[in-house]
Design a protein around this motif. Sequence first.
Motif, PDB file in Angstrom:
ATOM      1  N   LEU A  46      48.434  18.141  57.032  1.00 39.36           N
ATOM      2  CA  LEU A  46      49.104  17.269  56.008  1.00 39.36           C
ATOM      3  C   LEU A  46      50.023  17.866  55.323  1.00 39.36           C
ATOM      4  CD1 LEU A  46      47.424  14.682  53.880  1.00 39.36           C
ATOM      5  CD2 LEU A  46      48.589  16.732  52.647  1.00 39.36           C
ATOM      6  N   MET A  47      49.731  19.231  54.886  1.00 39.23           N
ATOM      7  CA  MET A  47      50.995  20.024  54.163  1.00 39.23           C
ATOM      8  C   MET A  47      52.008  20.388  55.018  1.00 39.23           C
ATOM      9  SD  MET A  47      49.670  20.385  51.282  1.00 39.23           S
ATOM     10  CE  MET A  47      48.352  19.881  50.366  1.00 39.23           C
ATOM     11  N   ILE A  48      52.101  20.629  56.264  1.00 40.40           N
ATOM     12  CA  ILE A  48      53.055  20.819  57.160  1.00 40.40           C
ATOM     13  C   ILE A  48      53.803  19.363  57.330  1.00 40.40           C
ATOM     14  CG2 ILE A  48      53.908  21.006  59.649  1.00 40.40           C
ATOM     15  CD1 ILE A  48      51.293  22.697  59.979  1.00 40.40           C
ATOM     16  N   HIS A  49      53.253  18.521  57.452  1.00 43.04           N
ATOM     17  CA  HIS A  49      53.862  17.118  57.646  1.00 43.04           C
ATOM     18  C   HIS A  49      54.641  16.643  56.334  1.00 43.04           C
ATOM     19  CE1 HIS A  49      54.965  12.822  58.556  1.00 43.04           C
ATOM     20  NE2 HIS A  49      53.854  12.515  57.843  1.00 43.04           N
ATOM     21  N   HIS A  50      53.980  16.815  55.176  1.00 47.31           N
ATOM     22  CA  HIS A  50      54.579  16.323  53.947  1.00 47.31           C
ATOM     23  C   HIS A  50      55.672  17.559  53.690  1.00 47.31           C
ATOM     24  CE1 HIS A  50      51.475  13.787  51.467  1.00 47.31           C
ATOM     25  NE2 HIS A  50      51.599  13.412  52.886  1.00 47.31           N
TER      26      HIS A  50
ATOM     27  N   ASP B 244      57.262  22.401  67.405  1.00 50.53           N
ATOM     28  CA  ASP B 244      57.719  22.007  68.895  1.00 50.53           C
ATOM     29  C   ASP B 244      57.337  20.660  69.545  1.00 50.53           C
ATOM     30  OD1 ASP B 244      58.911  24.540  68.853  1.00 50.53           O
ATOM     31  OD2 ASP B 244      57.295  25.576  69.978  1.00 50.53           O
ATOM     32  N   HIS B 245      56.369  19.876  68.514  1.00 57.11           N
ATOM     33  CA  HIS B 245      55.799  18.713  69.207  1.00 57.11           C
ATOM     34  C   HIS B 245      56.161  17.295  68.125  1.00 57.11           C
ATOM     35  CE1 HIS B 245      53.838  21.603  71.667  1.00 57.11           C
ATOM     36  NE2 HIS B 245      53.747  20.523  72.618  1.00 57.11           N
ATOM     37  N   PRO B 246      57.523  17.542  67.882  1.00 55.48           N
ATOM     38  CA  PRO B 246      57.979  16.380  66.932  1.00 55.48           C
ATOM     39  C   PRO B 246      57.213  14.981  67.271  1.00 55.48           C
ATOM     40  CG  PRO B 246      59.766  17.098  67.755  1.00 55.48           C
ATOM     41  CD  PRO B 246      58.659  18.171  68.303  1.00 55.48           C
ATOM     42  N   GLU B 247      57.258  14.713  68.441  1.00 58.08           N
ATOM     43  CA  GLU B 247      57.116  13.368  69.230  1.00 58.08           C
ATOM     44  C   GLU B 247      55.701  13.262  68.832  1.00 58.08           C
ATOM     45  OE1 GLU B 247      57.721  10.849  73.084  1.00 58.08           O
ATOM     46  OE2 GLU B 247      58.786  12.898  72.966  1.00 58.08           O
TER      47      GLU B 247
ATOM     48  N   GLY C 110      44.551  23.990  64.154  1.00 59.56           N
ATOM     49  CA  GLY C 110      45.311  24.397  65.500  1.00 59.56           C
ATOM     50  C   GLY C 110      46.189  23.106  65.705  1.00 59.56           C
ATOM     51  N   PRO C 111      46.442  22.788  67.280  1.00 57.05           N
ATOM     52  CA  PRO C 111      47.270  21.675  67.511  1.00 57.05           C
ATOM     53  C   PRO C 111      46.370  20.302  67.571  1.00 57.05           C
ATOM     54  CG  PRO C 111      47.213  23.502  69.134  1.00 57.05           C
ATOM     55  CD  PRO C 111      46.311  24.113  68.185  1.00 57.05           C
ATOM     56  N   TYR C 112      47.024  19.332  67.435  1.00 64.27           N
ATOM     57  CA  TYR C 112      46.475  18.022  67.737  1.00 64.27           C
ATOM     58  C   TYR C 112      45.408  17.749  66.566  1.00 64.27           C
ATOM     59  CZ  TYR C 112      47.793  18.816  72.804  1.00 64.27           C
ATOM     60  OH  TYR C 112      48.453  18.912  73.897  1.00 64.27           O
ATOM     61  N   GLN C 113      45.637  18.270  65.358  1.00 65.75           N
ATOM     62  CA  GLN C 113      44.829  18.067  64.042  1.00 65.75           C
ATOM     63  C   GLN C 113      45.464  16.627  63.556  1.00 65.75           C
ATOM     64  OE1 GLN C 113      43.625  20.644  61.320  1.00 65.75           O
ATOM     65  NE2 GLN C 113      41.719  20.030  60.806  1.00 65.75           N
ATOM     66  N   PHE C 114      44.558  15.645  63.274  1.00 64.96           N
ATOM     67  CA  PHE C 114      45.202  14.482  62.521  1.00 64.96           C
ATOM     68  C   PHE C 114      45.717  15.048  60.918  1.00 64.96           C
ATOM     69  CE2 PHE C 114      44.745  10.305  60.569  1.00 64.96           C
ATOM     70  CZ  PHE C 114      45.535   9.588  61.323  1.00 64.96           C
ATOM     71  N   PRO C 115      46.861  14.387  60.727  1.00 65.11           N
ATOM     72  CA  PRO C 115      47.376  14.925  59.382  1.00 65.11           C
ATOM     73  C   PRO C 115      46.776  14.313  58.316  1.00 65.11           C
ATOM     74  CG  PRO C 115      48.897  13.329  60.504  1.00 65.11           C
ATOM     75  CD  PRO C 115      47.748  13.507  61.492  1.00 65.11           C
TER      76      PRO C 115
ATOM     77  N   ASN D 176      54.544  10.064  66.598  1.00 67.91           N
ATOM     78  CA  ASN D 176      53.742   9.034  66.968  1.00 67.91           C
ATOM     79  C   ASN D 176      52.307   8.913  66.127  1.00 67.91           C
ATOM     80  OD1 ASN D 176      55.083   8.479  69.345  1.00 67.91           O
ATOM     81  ND2 ASN D 176      54.029   9.764  70.789  1.00 67.91           N
ATOM     82  N   VAL D 177      51.785   9.874  65.608  1.00 62.61           N
ATOM     83  CA  VAL D 177      50.576   9.893  64.814  1.00 62.61           C
ATOM     84  C   VAL D 177      51.137   9.439  63.492  1.00 62.61           C
ATOM     85  CG1 VAL D 177      48.867  11.453  63.800  1.00 62.61           C
ATOM     86  CG2 VAL D 177      49.733  11.639  66.094  1.00 62.61           C
ATOM     87  N   THR D 178      52.159  10.128  63.029  1.00 62.33           N
ATOM     88  CA  THR D 178      52.384   9.530  61.491  1.00 62.33           C
ATOM     89  C   THR D 178      52.981   8.133  61.486  1.00 62.33           C
ATOM     90  OG1 THR D 178      54.432  10.676  61.840  1.00 62.33           O
ATOM     91  CG2 THR D 178      52.429  12.035  60.612  1.00 62.33           C
ATOM     92  N   THR D 179      53.653   7.703  62.556  1.00 62.28           N
ATOM     93  CA  THR D 179      54.019   6.247  62.368  1.00 62.28           C
ATOM     94  C   THR D 179      53.077   5.303  62.947  1.00 62.28           C
ATOM     95  OG1 THR D 179      54.982   6.416  64.414  1.00 62.28           O
ATOM     96  CG2 THR D 179      56.459   7.009  62.531  1.00 62.28           C
ATOM     97  N   GLY D 180      51.968   5.820  63.643  1.00 63.92           N
ATOM     98  CA  GLY D 180      50.766   4.842  64.088  1.00 63.92           C
ATOM     99  C   GLY D 180      51.228   4.238  65.475  1.00 63.92           C
ATOM    100  N   THR D 181      52.355   4.849  66.149  1.00 63.20           N
ATOM    101  CA  THR D 181      52.893   4.470  67.148  1.00 63.20           C
ATOM    102  C   THR D 181      51.712   4.661  68.239  1.00 63.20           C
ATOM    103  OG1 THR D 181      54.944   5.146  66.626  1.00 63.20           O
ATOM    104  CG2 THR D 181      54.764   4.984  68.976  1.00 63.20           C
ATOM    105  N   TYR D 182      50.909   5.648  68.170  1.00 64.82           N
ATOM    106  CA  TYR D 182      49.694   5.867  69.163  1.00 64.82           C
ATOM    107  C   TYR D 182      48.834   4.807  69.100  1.00 64.82           C
ATOM    108  CZ  TYR D 182      46.417   7.217  65.762  1.00 64.82           C
ATOM    109  OH  TYR D 182      45.588   7.202  64.828  1.00 64.82           O
TER     110      TYR D 182
END
Length: 360
Positions: A201-205, A328-331, A190-195, A335-341
């Motif tokens: 992970l699959m969505i992001h990759h 819908d939440h690319p930001e 669901g939403p907010y799961q660390f990749p 933030n998570v994948t670049t470590g900006t958070y």
Amino acid sequence: MIVITGGAGFIGSNFVHHWLAERDEPVVVFDALTYAGNLGNLAPVESDARFSFVRGDITDREAVERLLAQKLPRAIVHFAAESHVDRSIRGPLAFLKTNVEGTFVLLEAARAYRAQCAPPDRESFRFLHVSTDEVYGSLHPADPPFCETTPFAPNSPYAASKAASDLWVRAYIKTYGLPALISHCSNNYGPYQFPEKLIPLMIHHALENRPLPLYGDGAQLRDWLHVEDHCRALVAILERGRVGETYNVGGGNELTNRAVVETVCRLLDQLRPRAQGSHAEGIAEVPDRPGHDRRYAIDTGKIEHELGWKPRETFASGIEKTLTWYLDHPEWVRNVTTGTYREWLDIHYGTGRSERSAPA
Ligand code: NAD
Ligand code: TYD
């Protein structure tokens, strides 16, 4: 009010949103903000007067005691944990510290806190320990699903640490009469799961045209549950569960990892197609995880019959919602994948502030 440990993580933050959408009772999140903790997960409730956040580590007895003395909660819902199997294989000590020692510290603090409560509050106090189906080990294809009396047989350091913490909770129920309950849930999505976990992970990759790493033959079976259904189950256990009992929670969606990844690819082909070909062309078999459990499956008869809980989402409906959320939440993803958070965390806490609350 209730205390939610680990409320800045995946399930904990979903639980906060679920709770505040349904009731007026305030929540305080207690979270160390490890790599998996992200205040961005709580941004939608940041200015809600019913929400407050305390940064703290569950292994820090003084911090936990201070929290309970200041907030006077009627319940603790305990999510805080190191939660990723692959990380537990590379570095098991953090799992022993947080999952076992941290749970022990919470149990001790809860016991002392409860002893000081007036009798009605002492009776109504609850400690809900959120655990996993992985404590039961691995099933063969023809085995019946895990039920609450299936013996523990953990295979990864993560599962061993969760099993150990479950047994500590059990001991506090039996020895000290702590009014605790334990849940064992299957794989959430669901939403907010660390990749680092399979689905995000699959969505992001896939979106980055990177390989989609499938461990071993990809025929391992997991039972997938939408996180919102898990949150509804936890509320039911907290409110109506019998003290001292254990409840298994699952989605009735036993799928191979390959089928899950192919579904993600098929949906992305519709919602965010590649310039050429299918996202599934990115699937790449990679060496298997050591000690990889082959199959998990959950018998949810007890929670269904006793508490009237049933999952509302099918995998088809839940995965589509989930994919749509990530698209819908690319930001959030960026933030998570670049470590900006994490950078934001340093800015936010660089001054040593440890508590943020909604304005009065
Ligand atoms: P997560 O890794 O996304 O979040 C864990 C949270 O705990 C983070 O916010 C982190 O900062 C916090 N934390 C870690 N160590 C801490 C410490 N020492 N003190 C205070 N906070 C600390 O995990 P998740 O997937 O949300 O899982 C939450 C709980 O649910 C865990 O106990 C996990 O074992 C259990 N669970 C997870 C799943 C799943 O599929 N994700 C399934 C069943 C059960
Ligand atoms: P994961 O999301 O790490 O959860 P858990 O290990 O707690 O079940 O993994 C889910 C399944 O997906 C598990 O069988 C391992 C597999 N997997 C892959 O095949 N590739 C990956 O890149 C990841 C992260 C997991």
